[in-house]
Design an enzyme around this catalytic site. Structure first.
Site, PDB file in Angstrom:
ATOM      1  N   GLU A  35       0.788  -1.257   0.169  1.00 32.68           N
ATOM      2  CA  GLU A  35      -0.034  -0.047   0.135  1.00 32.68           C
ATOM      3  C   GLU A  35       0.930   1.273  -0.138  1.00 32.68           C
ATOM      4  O   GLU A  35       0.299   2.244  -0.434  1.00 32.68           O
ATOM      5  CB  GLU A  35      -0.898  -0.030   1.265  1.00 32.68           C
ATOM      6  CG  GLU A  35      -2.097  -0.862   0.837  1.00 32.68           C
ATOM      7  CD  GLU A  35      -2.931  -1.382   2.123  1.00 32.68           C
ATOM      8  OE1 GLU A  35      -3.167  -0.117   2.889  1.00 32.68           O
ATOM      9  OE2 GLU A  35      -2.994  -2.416   2.301  1.00 32.68           O
ATOM     10  N   GLY A  36       2.097   1.144   0.510  1.00 35.24           N
ATOM     11  CA  GLY A  36       2.910   2.487   0.464  1.00 35.24           C
ATOM     12  C   GLY A  36       3.482   2.714  -0.983  1.00 35.24           C
ATOM     13  O   GLY A  36       3.008   4.148  -1.606  1.00 35.24           O
ATOM     14  N   HIS A  37       3.594   1.512  -1.797  1.00 31.54           N
ATOM     15  CA  HIS A  37       3.806   2.035  -3.293  1.00 31.54           C
ATOM     16  C   HIS A  37       2.520   2.392  -4.034  1.00 31.54           C
ATOM     17  O   HIS A  37       2.529   3.332  -4.803  1.00 31.54           O
ATOM     18  CB  HIS A  37       4.416   0.769  -3.999  1.00 31.54           C
ATOM     19  CG  HIS A  37       5.534   0.134  -3.329  1.00 31.54           C
ATOM     20  ND1 HIS A  37       5.549  -1.203  -2.793  1.00 31.54           N
ATOM     21  CD2 HIS A  37       6.878   0.311  -3.366  1.00 31.54           C
ATOM     22  CE1 HIS A  37       6.812  -1.390  -2.321  1.00 31.54           C
ATOM     23  NE2 HIS A  37       7.691  -0.391  -2.989  1.00 31.54           N
TER      24      HIS A  37
HETATM   25  P1  AMP Z   1      11.210   0.251  -2.493  1.00 31.93           P
HETATM   26  O1  AMP Z   1      10.414  -0.696  -3.477  1.00 31.93           O
HETATM   27  O2  AMP Z   1      11.378  -0.143  -1.130  1.00 31.93           O
HETATM   28  O3  AMP Z   1      12.470   0.662  -3.276  1.00 31.93           O
HETATM   29  O4  AMP Z   1      10.388   1.622  -2.484  1.00 31.93           O
HETATM   30  C1  AMP Z   1       9.902   2.425  -3.728  1.00 31.93           C
HETATM   31  C2  AMP Z   1       9.240   3.662  -3.126  1.00 31.93           C
HETATM   32  O5  AMP Z   1       8.005   3.472  -2.188  1.00 31.93           O
HETATM   33  C3  AMP Z   1      10.221   4.530  -2.146  1.00 31.93           C
HETATM   34  O6  AMP Z   1      10.120   5.870  -2.873  1.00 31.93           O
HETATM   35  C4  AMP Z   1       9.831   4.091  -0.995  1.00 31.93           C
HETATM   36  O7  AMP Z   1      10.190   5.260  -0.014  1.00 31.93           O
HETATM   37  C5  AMP Z   1       8.310   4.210  -1.182  1.00 31.93           C
HETATM   38  N1  AMP Z   1       7.908   3.235   0.225  1.00 31.93           N
HETATM   39  C6  AMP Z   1       8.214   2.164   0.639  1.00 31.93           C
HETATM   40  N2  AMP Z   1       7.542   1.926   1.717  1.00 31.93           N
HETATM   41  C7  AMP Z   1       6.646   2.975   1.854  1.00 31.93           C
HETATM   42  C8  AMP Z   1       5.654   3.219   2.812  1.00 31.93           C
HETATM   43  N3  AMP Z   1       5.368   2.387   4.008  1.00 31.93           N
HETATM   44  N4  AMP Z   1       4.837   4.381   2.715  1.00 31.93           N
HETATM   45  C9  AMP Z   1       5.095   5.155   1.701  1.00 31.93           C
HETATM   46  N5  AMP Z   1       6.041   5.016   0.730  1.00 31.93           N
HETATM   47  C10 AMP Z   1       6.957   3.940   0.726  1.00 31.93           C
END
Ligand code: AMP
Length: 284
Positions: A35-37
């Site tokens: 859900e963050g992504h």
């Molecule tokens: P990652 O796939 O972990 O490299 O993350 C890709 C993008 O999603 C990065 O900009 C992260 O900061 C963002 N992201 C990861 N987890 C979260 C979260 N819990 N809330 C908001 N954005 C997130």
């Protein structure tokens, strides 16, 4: 929505969108989307005509003893979620596609901004991030690129890179999305056992308490980090990497008493899983 794997295909998609005068939003990810992504893709969809989501477990940002091989890879589910949130293209290249010759061309932000916090234990990490993000910026040519506050140091480093290299785009930073129990969503949360997950709740709890301390008037950074450290150490499964405060923007040393906007950031291991979390302390 279209899934593409090559630079040539992505360039074609981008060229077509540009020819139609569409604005482009880019969401770089390493996949295992949650859900963050999803919140980043939704924001990109709202603010742009055409959304590119990259799914690439970038080898150059992993150290030799890190979890590159174990990192979850769930492309099919990622495509479904990306499509649901309004992505037009998912770009899922191979390492060879992104690094065709050798690893000899790097984009590196130097100075303390990449040496403090995660930079101390992950010395090559941010060089890998800035290099791959530069490649993605050059390929997708976004008007806006979306990153999460979850990776607060990454955001500061990328802001510096965008400014110093005159990238013609806006960097958009979206808030941390959490589980209902407070744990910040992360692709690495799947590594946690049920006990470790429960133990890791101390992170959001201690950061919340720190924010309350700050809001009650505490401006001594050492007192705030000491309180957070003590809270986390009460949890026997925790192993602290850092609990620190730096001034924003740019992760400058914090003033005493604290002024302006400051980042309280933590990195803590539970078992073999290293989690990060943070909160911004600033006057309302
Ligand atoms: P990652 O796939 O972990 O490299 O993350 C890709 C993008 O999603 C990065 O900009 C992260 O900061 C963002 N992201 C990861 N987890 C979260 C979260 N819990 N809330 C908001 N954005 C997130």
């Amino acid at each position: 929505m279209k899934l593409v794997h090559t630079v040539v295909e992505l360039r074609e998609e981008v060229a077509q969108a540009k020819a139609q005068g569409l604005t482009i939003g880019l969401v770089p990810t390493m996949g295992a989307l949650h859900e963050g992504h999803a919140s980043l893709i939704a924001a990109a969809n709202k603010e742009n005509d055409f959304v590119v989501v990259s799914v690439f477990v970038n080898p150059t940002q992993f150290g030799p003893n890190e979890d590159l091989d174990a990192y979850p890879r769930t492309l099919e589910a990622d495509c479904k979620l990306a499509e649901k949130m309004g992505a037009n293209v998912v770009f899922a290249p191979s390492p060879k596609e992104m690094y065709p010759s050798s690893d000899d061309t790097w984009v590196e932000v130097t100075g303390d901004i990449t040496k403090v916090l995660c930079g101390r234990t992950r010395p090559i990490h941010f060089r890998g991030v800035t290099t791959v993000v530069t490649k993605l910026f050059n390929l997708a040519q976004p008007d806006r690129a979306y990153f999460g506050q979850k990776d607060a140091q990454q955001v500061e480093v990328l802001k510096r890179m965008v400014k110093d290299l005159f990238f013609p785009l806006t960097l958009r930073v979206m808030p941390i999305i959490r589980e209902a129990d407070g744990l910040a969503k992360s692709s690495r949360n799947t590594y946690l056992s049920a006990e470790e997950h429960t133990a890791a709740l101390v992170l959001s709890r201690s950061l919340k308490a720190a924010k309350a301390m700050y809001e009650a008037g505490e401006r001594d950074a050492a007192k705030i980090t000491a309180a957070v450290t003590a809270d986390i150490e009460k949890e026997p499964m925790s192993n602290i990497d850092y609990v620190e405060i730096y001034a924003l923007p740019g992760l400058e040393p914090v003033a005493t008493p604290m002024v302006g906007s400051n980042l309280l950031a933590v990195a803590v291991k539970f078992g073999t899983t290293r989690l990060i979390d943070n909160v911004v302390l600033e006057e309302k």
